[in-house]
Design an enzyme around this catalytic site. Sequence first.
Site, short mmCIF file in Angstrom:
data_model
loop_
_atom_site.label_atom_id
_atom_site.label_comp_id
_atom_site.label_asym_id
_atom_site.label_seq_id
_atom_site.Cartn_x
_atom_site.Cartn_y
_atom_site.Cartn_z
N HIS B 449 0.85 -1.08 0.10
CA HIS B 449 0.05 0.02 0.01
C HIS B 449 0.83 1.31 -0.05
O HIS B 449 0.48 2.37 -0.26
CB HIS B 449 -0.95 0.16 1.21
CG HIS B 449 -2.25 0.51 0.97
ND1 HIS B 449 -2.33 1.79 0.17
CD2 HIS B 449 -3.39 0.57 1.45
CE1 HIS B 449 -3.60 2.20 0.03
NE2 HIS B 449 -4.41 1.42 0.71
N ARG B 450 1.94 1.24 0.23
CA ARG B 450 3.04 2.18 0.00
C ARG B 450 3.06 2.74 -1.34
O ARG B 450 3.29 3.95 -1.67
CB ARG B 450 4.24 1.93 0.62
CG ARG B 450 4.71 1.67 2.06
CD ARG B 450 6.03 1.29 2.46
NE ARG B 450 6.34 0.14 1.84
CZ ARG B 450 7.52 -0.45 1.66
NH1 ARG B 450 8.61 0.07 2.50
NH2 ARG B 450 7.73 -1.30 1.07
#
Lengths: 395, 478
Positions: B449-450
Amino acid sequence: MSTDETGQGGAQAHEGAGEFQEPGLSGVPVQKLVQLITPAGERVSHPEFDLWVQDITDEQLCSLFEDMTVIRRIDVEATALQRQGELALWPPLLGQEAAQIGSGRSLRGDDFVFSSYRENGVAYCRGVDLTDLLRVWRGNASGGWDPYAINMATPQIIIGAQTLHATGYAMGIQNDGTDSVAVTYFGDGATSEGDVNEAMVFAASFQAPVVFFCTNNHWAISEPVRLQSHIQLADRAAGFGIPSLRVDGNDVLAVMAATRVALDRARRGGGPTFIEAVTYRMGPHTTADDPTRYRDANELEDWAAKDPISRVAALLERKGLLTSELQDHVRNSADTVAREMRKGCTTMPDPQPMDVFKHVYSAPNSWLDRQQDHYARYLASFGDPAGAVSEEGAR
Amino acid sequence: MIKEFRLPDLGEGLTESEILSWKVAVGDTVSLNQVIAEVETAKAVVELPSPFAGVIRELHEQPGTVVEVGKPIVSFEVADDAGTAPAGHGALSRGVTPAGQRAAGEEPAAPKREPNLVGYGAVVESSGRPARRPRNLPQVAVPANEAPVRITPAETRAADATAPVVEPVETKVIEARAGVPSGDRPRSTPPVRKLARDHGVDLALVPGTGPAGLITREDVQEFLRQGSAAQAAAPAGQAHAGGEGERETRTPIKGVRKHTAAAMVSSAFTAPHVTEFLTVDVTPTMELLAKLRGSRAFAGLKLTPLTLAAKAVLIALRRNPSLNSRWDEVSQEIVTFNYVNLGIAAATPRGLTVPNIKDAHSLTLEQLAEALALLADTARSGKTPPADLSGGTVSITNIGVFGIDAGTPILNPGEAAILALGAVRSMPWEYRGEVALRQVMTLSLSFDHRLVDGEQGSRFLADVGAILAEPGMVLTMV
């Protein structure tokens, strides 16, 4: 990572160098690989190098075949001895037989060899005692043999350091005014070392009679030659003002011709020569290495097809010389040598504690005597001398 | 006569090796240098050539066991003078007992050290002891000149009591110190000191079993194990009696398992994972597969749902490049790859590996099918070259082959996405307004999700789903 057809170390741009020397990447002329026997065993003629091997009779060709087979057998046997716990380590030469026999057999008795640790085949040509060959690898001595007995220094473990020794020795030859030659063997990786570069600078400056025999086996342990040099190794010599030759290192006749050219130049006062023998290390770097971790199996297959021994066998076959008598004879001599070497290895007496004082100084001196005396009394304090030896060894 | 072959140090300074397989059986006649076993050291897998010509009388160790250097692994019956070592040669004749004289299961006579062979130093400490690794000090060969403290028989007995209760630690301290030659600090090596420091272990408390009392990695690990076992056992009393070890099996954490664990932990705790699921009617893909299998172009090629799914992933990545990227923490940059090295998780005899297909984006479907088949074969035979294991940019794991529908795959470290393919099942499914039996598959996509937001992740998954649901949709995408 794979090597190209001619075993070229340099950039791809060098491929397709034709009959004539063409400029390479940096304007350095690119050399054509000298080959006299193809991998299929065909004898191809070469206007220049044929002259240097025209004295090689069928009989001599058979004996080159024999020597290569014998050193391969020495290598296999020593590797087995290591696996059996009889040797601590062994650096195999599998695949480099032609480079070693072709050059080793070209030398004169009064030439002097400074080699790395892999030139066991060259040592064999110099007539080394088979037991002496294994002494260091068994951990029984710090040096295997008397260098002056066979005019070959004991193998250098420090990468490339022997090239300096050779250049120094060659400068000594100049002072002696004789026409012998110092020959130094080192690998592709060693050309990245400062020592080798320094040795070449000095050799060129003094036009010393030294042959730099670079065995390009493509791998400096796990480092491929391609990463170390963006030009062919032979072309590096030009930067030092040293003439160079690039030969098929799996072709015993080509190696022999190149070595003879270089020796002849040195004997006539023509100074140093750099020979790049392009070959391949078929085995591991040493018995403690696992090459499958860093190189492609296909590469090994490619080079197996260029095997130095099978191509001489194929040539002998073409000439009708590969008789069953010859094959039996060669097999027997390989077996005999292997047997003798194994016996010498397993029956080698253990070194004694006081042996460490041997060969330190050329002449005795009081300082060393005193240390020796102290050590002897220390050992004696254990009572049983044999027990003392064991305790020492246990540590 | 019987001759034993002891495991030599096969590399430089190795202390143990694992027997992978025996190439001979008891009763076989072997020649000198015939390969008798395959052994894996920390450095390499090597073949052991027989040191004798003779008949195999006993194989002392089973395949899969880790054997200390210097322990006998095989006994030969050799003709009296046929051996290669001369009679009386220390290294090979010592410890030899006629077969009849030794009761089965009895430890061979404690061999003397063999000072002439490198690497045989370990014999002193270990042979003649119980098969269990010795944990205490007295059997360490303290050099005679460096043994200021005499170990009394009483102390020795105390040290031999290896039951891991808390009390004896005090005793161990004294003994451990006694074994430290110079007394400055416990003898160990830098990596082991670091391990001890990381776990808050005072090395002075750890008995060393290495040469001359050297504290090895195993010693520290064992100390930690004993510590926690002792703590756990303390309230309950006798929970950890040595005799009933059969109820659990302890496997040393090493090799692929160790690497897998490290990679998974690092991935799970550095990349915030999000997993999304999509269940798709892949009947058209299965029909296409059947058609391709029958076509001349794909004759002889191994085509599976994985092949087409991999192609779908490659096409979808082109439209969603953020899933083919890497978080470069050091340089504070996001690296988006303009190529795809497609990793395929493979279960191999040695554990999980994720070899990747280099530049998969540039391959045609035929080439991709070929590459996938080759990759699987190579991985299964354990011959994947290291280069194939590094440099992956995105991965697929085919859990469907185990009959599983969905899961939350953990990212291959350094990659932004991994797609798990579920099993293809015949299920009642909505089809043209009615319920029909259709071929259905669930896709599970985990992403970092980064690097990837829900939007991009969802679009990518939807694209892959759309292609598998209707391969013709590719026409709208390329």
